[in-house]
Design an enzyme around this catalytic site. Structure first.
Site, PDB file in Angstrom:
ATOM      1  N   LYS A 156     102.589  33.492  16.083  1.00 60.39           N
ATOM      2  CA  LYS A 156     102.683  32.790  14.791  1.00 60.39           C
ATOM      3  C   LYS A 156     102.358  31.301  14.813  1.00 60.39           C
ATOM      4  O   LYS A 156     102.603  30.609  13.828  1.00 60.39           O
ATOM      5  CB  LYS A 156     104.083  32.987  14.199  1.00 60.39           C
ATOM      6  CG  LYS A 156     105.186  32.410  15.079  1.00 60.39           C
ATOM      7  CD  LYS A 156     106.535  32.450  14.395  1.00 60.39           C
ATOM      8  CE  LYS A 156     107.571  31.678  15.178  1.00 60.39           C
ATOM      9  NZ  LYS A 156     108.855  31.578  14.500  1.00 60.39           N
ATOM     10  N   LYS A 214      97.227  37.810   9.186  1.00 62.07           N
ATOM     11  CA  LYS A 214      98.126  38.291   8.129  1.00 62.07           C
ATOM     12  C   LYS A 214      97.322  38.871   6.961  1.00 62.07           C
ATOM     13  O   LYS A 214      97.696  39.899   6.384  1.00 62.07           O
ATOM     14  CB  LYS A 214      99.024  37.146   7.639  1.00 62.07           C
ATOM     15  CG  LYS A 214     100.003  36.631   8.675  1.00 62.07           C
ATOM     16  CD  LYS A 214     101.029  37.678   9.056  1.00 62.07           C
ATOM     17  CE  LYS A 214     102.117  37.127   9.953  1.00 62.07           C
ATOM     18  NZ  LYS A 214     103.070  38.155  10.388  1.00 62.07           N
ATOM     19  N   TYR A 247      95.839  32.483  12.527  1.00 60.76           N
ATOM     20  CA  TYR A 247      97.130  33.151  12.303  1.00 60.76           C
ATOM     21  C   TYR A 247      97.145  33.755  10.898  1.00 60.76           C
ATOM     22  O   TYR A 247      97.442  34.936  10.710  1.00 60.76           O
ATOM     23  CB  TYR A 247      98.270  32.146  12.481  1.00 60.76           C
ATOM     24  CG  TYR A 247      99.546  32.558  11.797  1.00 60.76           C
ATOM     25  CD1 TYR A 247     100.336  33.578  12.303  1.00 60.76           C
ATOM     26  CD2 TYR A 247      99.955  31.926  10.616  1.00 60.76           C
ATOM     27  CE1 TYR A 247     101.497  33.969  11.654  1.00 60.76           C
ATOM     28  CE2 TYR A 247     101.119  32.307   9.971  1.00 60.76           C
ATOM     29  CZ  TYR A 247     101.886  33.331  10.490  1.00 60.76           C
ATOM     30  OH  TYR A 247     103.028  33.724   9.838  1.00 60.76           O
ATOM     31  N   ARG A 268     105.333  21.291   1.574  1.00 59.83           N
ATOM     32  CA  ARG A 268     105.577  22.717   1.795  1.00 59.83           C
ATOM     33  C   ARG A 268     106.859  23.136   1.077  1.00 59.83           C
ATOM     34  O   ARG A 268     107.713  22.307   0.766  1.00 59.83           O
ATOM     35  CB  ARG A 268     105.709  23.037   3.285  1.00 59.83           C
ATOM     36  CG  ARG A 268     104.453  22.786   4.119  1.00 59.83           C
ATOM     37  CD  ARG A 268     103.339  23.774   3.806  1.00 59.83           C
ATOM     38  NE  ARG A 268     102.176  23.550   4.639  1.00 59.83           N
ATOM     39  CZ  ARG A 268     101.171  22.730   4.327  1.00 59.83           C
ATOM     40  NH1 ARG A 268     101.215  22.035   3.195  1.00 59.83           N
ATOM     41  NH2 ARG A 268     100.140  22.598   5.124  1.00 59.83           N
ATOM     42  N   SER A 285     102.458  36.012   4.936  1.00 63.12           N
ATOM     43  CA  SER A 285     102.531  34.553   4.916  1.00 63.12           C
ATOM     44  C   SER A 285     101.785  34.005   3.712  1.00 63.12           C
ATOM     45  O   SER A 285     100.789  34.584   3.271  1.00 63.12           O
ATOM     46  CB  SER A 285     101.893  34.016   6.200  1.00 63.12           C
ATOM     47  OG  SER A 285     101.582  32.657   6.090  1.00 63.12           O
TER      48      SER A 285
END
Length: 335
Positions: A83, A152, A148, A230, A123
Site C-alpha cells: 500500500k 485498486k 498502488y 486529504r 481507495s
C-alpha cells in the site's frame, strides 16, 4: 465466519476488534509482510478470546484452499495488499503481483469453495486527478496517479465484471480516504515496518523523537496554505463501514461501491497544528519537493454511505489524534 485477509495489519486488526465486540466469528490470514505477530496477544486481550490465525500469502492458492476447507467461511473482507504510494512507483511489478495476482488467487479460491460474499478495501485513488475535490461514487473513475491506486482500480473493475458474470456474487467495494487513529485501548494501531509512509504515524514518531523532522511534500499546491488536503477518517469508523456493508449485502447480489470518509478535508499543516495543540508536543518540519503521484486535494462525499448503509463517521480530528497519540506513547520504539 469471516475471513480477514491481511487481518494483522492496521485496518484488519481493528476490524477484528470490532467483529469480536459484535460477537462475529473470524479467522485471520496474513503473511506478516507489513504486520507483526505480537498483534495477536494484543488482539486477544481486546477480544477476550483466542484469535484464529493462519500465516500464509494470498498468492499461495493451496494455502487458501486449505483455509476454506478448514473453516466454515461465509464472507471475506479483503485487506491484504501492498500500500505504499512511493514504493509502488519504484516496484510496479511487485505491486501488480501482490495486489492483482493475489486478489485473483483469492477470488478463484472463494468461487471454488462456494463463498461469494466479499468486502474489498479499495481507495479514493481510483478517482485519479479530478477537477472536483469532493469525490462522489457516481463520478467516472480515472487513471490513478500512482501504481498502488492502479492496482485498486484494476481489482475494482475485475470485481464488477465478476459480479456480472456470476449473479451469485455479493461484493462491496469500499473506497477509503485516509485512515488514522487507533483502538481506544492503545493496544493496537498503525505500526508500519520501517519508516512510515503515511502522514500521521510519521508526525507521531517525530513528536516522540524517534524521527528527527517531518518532510512536508510540497507547499505550492493550489490550496489555502499550499499543502495537500486529504480527508482523514478514524480507523474504527472505517471498519464499522465494513461490517455495515457486509450486513447490507446479505440478501443482495451484484457489486456495490461506497466512499468511506468524513466529508471534510484537512491540509498537512492543519494536521501538524492540530497535533501540536492536542498533544502539546512540537513537530519540527521542513518543506520538501512534491512526491510523485500525489494530488493537491480530495475529500469524500459520504452521502451514499449514510443513505444506504446508515453509516457516517463519528470521530472528529482531535479524537483521531488523541487515540493515535495514546497508541504512539504506549508503543514508542516498538520493533
Amino acid at each position: 465466519m469471516i475471513l480477514l485477509t491481511g487481518g494483522l495489519g492496521y485496518i484488519g486488526s481493528h476490524a477484528a476488534a470490532l467483529l469480536a465486540a459484535q460477537n462475529i466469528d473470524f479467522v485471520i490470514l496474513d503473511n506478516l509482510s507489513n504486520s507483526k505477530l505480537d498483534v495477536i496477544p494484543r488482539l486477544e486481550h481486546i477480544c477476550q478470546k483466542p484469535i484464529k490465525f493462519i500465516q500464509a500469502d494470498i498468492r499461495d492458492r493451496a494455502a487458501l484452499d486449505q483455509v476454506f476447507q478448514d473453516y466454515p467461511i461465509q464472507s471475506v473482507i479483503h485487506f491484504a495488499g501492498l500500500k505504499a504510494v512511493g514504493e509502488s512507483m519504484q516496484k510496479p511489478l511487485e505491486y501488480f503481483d501482490h495486489n492483482i495476482n493475489g486478489s485473483i488467487q483469492l477470488f478463484e479460491a472463494m468461487a471454488d469453495a462456494g463463498v461469494y460474499s466479499l468486502v474489498f478495501s479499495s481507495s479514493a485513488t481510483v478517482y485519479g486527478e479530478n477537477e472536483n475535490c469532493e469525490l462522489v461514487e457516481t463520478m467516472p473513475i480515472a487513471m490513478p496517479t500512482n501504481n498502488y491506486g492502479y492496482t485498486k482500480l484494476i481489482i475494482e473493475q475485475m470485481l464488477q465484471k465478476l459480479a456480472i458474470s456470476n449473479p451469485a456474487w455479493s461484493i462491496a467495494i469500499l473506497r477509503y480516504f485516509n485512515p488514522i487513529g487507533a483502538h481506544r485501548s492503545g493496544l493496537i494501531g498503525e505500526d508500519p515496518q520501517g519508516i512510515p509512509n503515511n502522514l500521521l504515524p510519521f508526525v507521531a514518531k517525530v513528536a516522540t523523537g524517534e524521527l528527527p523532522i517531518l518532510n512536508v511534500f510540497g507547499n505550492d499546491y493550489p490550496t489555502p496554505d499550499g499543502t495537500a488536503i486529504r480527508d482523514y477518517i478514524h480507523v474504527m469508523d472505517l471498519v464499522d463501514g465494513h461490517i455495515k456493508a457486509l450486513n447490507y449485502n446479505k440478501n443482495k447480489t451484484g457489486a456495490f461501491i461506497w466512499n468511506l470518509g468524513t466529508g471534510n478535508g484537512s491540509s498537512v499543516l492543519e494536521i501538524v497544528q492540530n497535533f501540536e495543540k492536542v498533544t502539546e508536543q512540537k513537530v519540527p518540519y521542513q518543506i520538501a519537493p512534491r512526491r510523485e503521484g500525489d494530488i493537491a486535494a480530495c475529500w469524500a462525499n459520504p452521502e451514499k454511505s449514510k443513505r444506504e448503509l446508515g453509516w457516517q463517521a463519528q470521530f472528529n480530528l482531535n479524537q483521531m489524534i488523541e487515540d493515535l497519540w495514546r497508541w504512539q506513547k504506549y508503543n514508542a520504539n516498538r520493533h
